[in-house]
Motif scaffolding. Structure first.
Motif, PDB file in Angstrom:
ATOM      1  N   GLY A  61      -2.994  22.673  -7.079  1.00  0.00           N
ATOM      2  CA  GLY A  61      -3.831  22.746  -5.891  1.00  0.00           C
ATOM      3  C   GLY A  61      -3.283  23.754  -4.914  1.00  0.00           C
ATOM      4  O   GLY A  61      -2.319  24.478  -5.204  1.00  0.00           O
ATOM      5  N   PRO A  62      -3.876  23.836  -3.734  1.00  0.00           N
ATOM      6  CA  PRO A  62      -3.419  24.812  -2.737  1.00  0.00           C
ATOM      7  C   PRO A  62      -1.951  24.612  -2.365  1.00  0.00           C
ATOM      8  O   PRO A  62      -1.545  23.501  -2.023  1.00  0.00           O
ATOM      9  N   SER A  67       0.911  16.019   1.775  1.00  0.00           N
ATOM     10  CA  SER A  67       0.748  14.694   1.162  1.00  0.00           C
ATOM     11  C   SER A  67       0.306  13.650   2.169  1.00  0.00           C
ATOM     12  O   SER A  67      -0.302  12.641   1.800  1.00  0.00           O
ATOM     13  N   GLY A  68       0.620  13.859   3.445  1.00  0.00           N
ATOM     14  CA  GLY A  68       0.500  12.783   4.417  1.00  0.00           C
ATOM     15  C   GLY A  68       1.674  11.836   4.279  1.00  0.00           C
ATOM     16  O   GLY A  68       2.508  11.972   3.380  1.00  0.00           O
ATOM     17  N   ASP A  69       1.774  10.871   5.179  1.00  0.00           N
ATOM     18  CA  ASP A  69       2.885   9.912   5.159  1.00  0.00           C
ATOM     19  C   ASP A  69       2.663   8.908   4.034  1.00  0.00           C
ATOM     20  O   ASP A  69       1.742   8.097   4.075  1.00  0.00           O
ATOM     21  N   ILE A  70       3.544   8.946   3.017  1.00  0.00           N
ATOM     22  CA  ILE A  70       3.400   8.051   1.864  1.00  0.00           C
ATOM     23  C   ILE A  70       4.258   6.809   1.997  1.00  0.00           C
ATOM     24  O   ILE A  70       4.207   5.917   1.151  1.00  0.00           O
ATOM     25  N   GLY A  71       5.089   6.727   3.033  1.00  0.00           N
ATOM     26  CA  GLY A  71       5.942   5.560   3.226  1.00  0.00           C
ATOM     27  C   GLY A  71       5.132   4.346   3.640  1.00  0.00           C
ATOM     28  O   GLY A  71       4.172   4.447   4.407  1.00  0.00           O
ATOM     29  N   PRO A 106      -2.067   8.893   1.070  1.00  0.00           N
ATOM     30  CA  PRO A 106      -3.381   8.827   1.725  1.00  0.00           C
ATOM     31  C   PRO A 106      -4.365   9.836   1.129  1.00  0.00           C
ATOM     32  O   PRO A 106      -3.974  10.735   0.380  1.00  0.00           O
ATOM     33  N   THR A 107      -5.629   9.684   1.483  1.00  0.00           N
ATOM     34  CA  THR A 107      -6.680  10.559   0.956  1.00  0.00           C
ATOM     35  C   THR A 107      -6.550  11.972   1.517  1.00  0.00           C
ATOM     36  O   THR A 107      -6.493  12.168   2.740  1.00  0.00           O
ATOM     37  N   ASN A 108      -6.471  12.946   0.632  1.00  0.00           N
ATOM     38  CA  ASN A 108      -6.489  14.367   0.986  1.00  0.00           C
ATOM     39  C   ASN A 108      -6.997  15.116  -0.245  1.00  0.00           C
ATOM     40  O   ASN A 108      -6.265  15.244  -1.231  1.00  0.00           O
ATOM     41  N   PRO A 109      -8.234  15.606  -0.221  1.00  0.00           N
ATOM     42  CA  PRO A 109      -8.799  16.234  -1.425  1.00  0.00           C
ATOM     43  C   PRO A 109      -8.047  17.471  -1.891  1.00  0.00           C
ATOM     44  O   PRO A 109      -8.251  17.918  -3.020  1.00  0.00           O
ATOM     45  N   PHE A 110      -7.160  18.019  -1.063  1.00  0.00           N
ATOM     46  CA  PHE A 110      -6.435  19.238  -1.434  1.00  0.00           C
ATOM     47  C   PHE A 110      -5.046  18.961  -2.013  1.00  0.00           C
ATOM     48  O   PHE A 110      -4.402  19.870  -2.523  1.00  0.00           O
ATOM     49  N   TYR A 111      -4.596  17.687  -1.905  1.00  0.00           N
ATOM     50  CA  TYR A 111      -3.268  17.357  -2.409  1.00  0.00           C
ATOM     51  C   TYR A 111      -3.392  16.631  -3.736  1.00  0.00           C
ATOM     52  O   TYR A 111      -4.148  15.655  -3.864  1.00  0.00           O
ATOM     53  N   GLY A 113      -1.634  14.521  -5.378  1.00  0.00           N
ATOM     54  CA  GLY A 113      -1.268  13.106  -5.480  1.00  0.00           C
ATOM     55  C   GLY A 113      -2.118  12.189  -4.640  1.00  0.00           C
ATOM     56  O   GLY A 113      -1.818  10.987  -4.555  1.00  0.00           O
ATOM     57  N   SER A 114      -3.187  12.703  -4.050  1.00  0.00           N
ATOM     58  CA  SER A 114      -4.030  11.907  -3.167  1.00  0.00           C
ATOM     59  C   SER A 114      -4.506  10.619  -3.837  1.00  0.00           C
ATOM     60  O   SER A 114      -4.858  10.597  -5.021  1.00  0.00           O
ATOM     61  N   ASN A 115      -4.518   9.533  -3.050  1.00  0.00           N
ATOM     62  CA  ASN A 115      -5.008   8.222  -3.495  1.00  0.00           C
ATOM     63  C   ASN A 115      -4.175   7.618  -4.626  1.00  0.00           C
ATOM     64  O   ASN A 115      -4.670   6.760  -5.367  1.00  0.00           O
ATOM     65  N   SER A 116      -2.927   8.030  -4.768  1.00  0.00           N
ATOM     66  CA  SER A 116      -2.018   7.411  -5.725  1.00  0.00           C
ATOM     67  C   SER A 116      -1.097   6.446  -4.985  1.00  0.00           C
ATOM     68  O   SER A 116      -0.824   6.614  -3.792  1.00  0.00           O
ATOM     69  N   SER A 117      -0.619   5.439  -5.692  1.00  0.00           N
ATOM     70  CA  SER A 117       0.249   4.444  -5.057  1.00  0.00           C
ATOM     71  C   SER A 117       1.118   3.788  -6.111  1.00  0.00           C
ATOM     72  O   SER A 117       0.831   3.844  -7.313  1.00  0.00           O
ATOM     73  N   ALA A 118       2.187   3.148  -5.655  1.00  0.00           N
ATOM     74  CA  ALA A 118       3.066   2.417  -6.563  1.00  0.00           C
ATOM     75  C   ALA A 118       3.841   1.370  -5.784  1.00  0.00           C
ATOM     76  O   ALA A 118       4.125   1.544  -4.586  1.00  0.00           O
ATOM     77  N   GLU A 119       4.193   0.287  -6.471  1.00  0.00           N
ATOM     78  CA  GLU A 119       4.937  -0.800  -5.848  1.00  0.00           C
ATOM     79  C   GLU A 119       5.834  -1.450  -6.892  1.00  0.00           C
ATOM     80  O   GLU A 119       5.396  -1.723  -8.007  1.00  0.00           O
ATOM     81  N   PHE A 120       7.101  -1.669  -6.530  1.00  0.00           N
ATOM     82  CA  PHE A 120       8.060  -2.359  -7.406  1.00  0.00           C
ATOM     83  C   PHE A 120       8.722  -3.458  -6.590  1.00  0.00           C
ATOM     84  O   PHE A 120       9.231  -3.210  -5.492  1.00  0.00           O
ATOM     85  N   ASN A 121       8.733  -4.676  -7.136  1.00  0.00           N
ATOM     86  CA  ASN A 121       9.295  -5.823  -6.424  1.00  0.00           C
ATOM     87  C   ASN A 121      10.275  -6.580  -7.305  1.00  0.00           C
ATOM     88  O   ASN A 121      10.153  -6.580  -8.539  1.00  0.00           O
ATOM     89  N   SER A 122      11.225  -7.223  -6.674  1.00  0.00           N
ATOM     90  CA  SER A 122      12.150  -8.101  -7.394  1.00  0.00           C
ATOM     91  C   SER A 122      12.597  -9.224  -6.483  1.00  0.00           C
ATOM     92  O   SER A 122      12.661  -9.069  -5.259  1.00  0.00           O
ATOM     93  N   THR A 123      12.891 -10.346  -7.090  1.00  0.00           N
ATOM     94  CA  THR A 123      13.489 -11.488  -6.400  1.00  0.00           C
ATOM     95  C   THR A 123      14.601 -12.027  -7.288  1.00  0.00           C
ATOM     96  O   THR A 123      14.396 -12.199  -8.495  1.00  0.00           O
ATOM     97  N   ALA A 124      15.772 -12.264  -6.699  1.00  0.00           N
ATOM     98  CA  ALA A 124      16.913 -12.732  -7.483  1.00  0.00           C
ATOM     99  C   ALA A 124      17.496 -14.002  -6.879  1.00  0.00           C
ATOM    100  O   ALA A 124      17.558 -14.154  -5.649  1.00  0.00           O
TER     101      ALA A 124
END
Length: 372
Positions: A61-62, A67-71, A106-111, A113-124
């Protein structure tokens, strides 16, 4: 004296890792073993990362697209209980979330990775038994039961989605410590084993034949680690403390079968090339019988390696401040930590894709303890 030392050493850890290597969140401490008598604590942490990047690959892409704030801001919790069986034997039970991360583009038609997400969790849940020898030495060890789950959506890879169902695995902990309370000295060395997981996975992706769903099992290990921690009095009511934590992140590889195939991404969903070593040093000061304060500095090396777009964080430097209030049987510890995240280059199929520079994270936490 020992009561005060345990409070100050833990103080700068209340805020967890404002940012720590890879998925590391708590550092897997065993400090509760060194509390006096019978003791119960609860902790709550809040992490607010600010992570932005820009495209550097014209094929995606351009160049310069943001990306916008992905945190993603999130809470974590913990609890621990410690008691003495007799003058020699003690035990503790610890509940924490040792590995955790979340990103959301976040949504950005020029980036790309737009509209992608991920989550990893653990409990011990960790159960420890400690034996105290005459002369200040002690040994401890036990078992850790750990649950993990994960999910991700990668829009630029055929609107790929994956969900890994919760799975429990078993690991172990072993350690040794030496204490001399009269000079406020304690040194501990703790080994945390890897924990193997086999999560049932459902993957969905667009294909030429339409959207398809696949079921399989993802096998991976959360990494083994070694914690070396110390503290010693250097003046009246003043404590020097620190730690070195090594984590075997180079062996971590989360590769769902369809996503890692050449037909979709041809790379792991999440992996790391190098191990991570975190160095921490700090000072604690007892102001009154009621109030103590502490400050710390932590560092992780920037490796310069390529990272996946679901984990764009390479090294860090952070500072932490904490205050401890003690009244009767109650102890309240509050902490704040600010991290400067190392500049990071991410990749798509092994080719540099984006630069994430000048990012940071803020964490705050509170821990409430009670002595019976």
């Amino acid at each position: 004296m020992k009561y005060y030392l345990s409070s100050v050493t833990a103080a700068c850890l209340v805020a967890g890792g404002a940012h720590a290597g890879a998925l590391d969140r708590t550092g897997q401490p065993v400090d509760v073993l060194f509390e006096q008598g019978r003791y119960l604590e609860f902790s709550l942490g809040y992490l607010s990362p600010d992570i932005t990047g820009e495209n550097i690959n014209p094929r995606l892409g351009p160049v310069g697209a943001q990306s916008g704030d992905i945190g993603v801001s999130n809470f974590s919790y913990g609890a621990a209980y410690k008691a003495d069986l007799n003058n020699a034997w003690s035990y503790a039970v610890i509940i924490d979330e040792p590995f955790k991360a979340e990103v959301d583009y976040p949504t950005n038609p020029f980036y790309f990775g737009s509209n992608s997400s991920a989550e990893f969790n653990s409990t011990a849940v960790t159960a420890l038994l400690q034996y105290n020898f005459d002369g200040g030495f002690s040994v401890y060890g036990g078992l850790r039961a750990q649950q993990t789950d994960a999910k991700a959506a990668i829009a630029f890879a055929g609107n790929y989605e994956v969900e890994a169902d919760p799975d429990w695995g078993i690991g172990y902990v072993a350690g040794v410590a030496y204490e001399r309370p009269e000079i406020a000295l304690r040194v501990s060395l703790t080994y945390n084993s890897e924990v193997e997981h086999e999560n049932d996975v459902t993957e969905e992706v667009n294909t030429r034949a339409g959207r398809r769903s696949f079921e399989s099992t993802a096998e991976f290990e959360t990494p083994e680690s070694i914690n070396l921690a110390f503290q010693t009095g250097i003046a009246a009511d003043t404590l020097l403390f620190g730690s070195v934590r090594w984590v075997d992140w180079s062996d971590f590889d989360l590769s769902p079968r369809v996503y890692s195939s050449p037909l979709v991404a041809g790379q792991p969903l999440l992996s790391y090339e190098d191990d991570v070593i975190t160095y921490t040093v700090g000072l604690g000061r007892k102001l009154t019988d009621t109030w103590s304060i502490a400050g710390s500095l932590s560092y992780e090396e920037n490796t310069g390696n390529l990272f996946t777009n679901l984990g764009p964080a390479d090294g860090q430097t952070s500072i932490g401040l904490a205050a401890i209030y003690t009244q009767g049987k109650i102890k309240v510890t509050t902490g704040v930590r600010y991290a400067w995240i190392g500049d990071t280059t991410t990749a798509v199929q092994g080719v540099p894709a984006a630069e994430f520079d000048d990012n940071n994270a803020l964490a705050v936490g509170v821990k409430i303890g009670y002595y019976f």
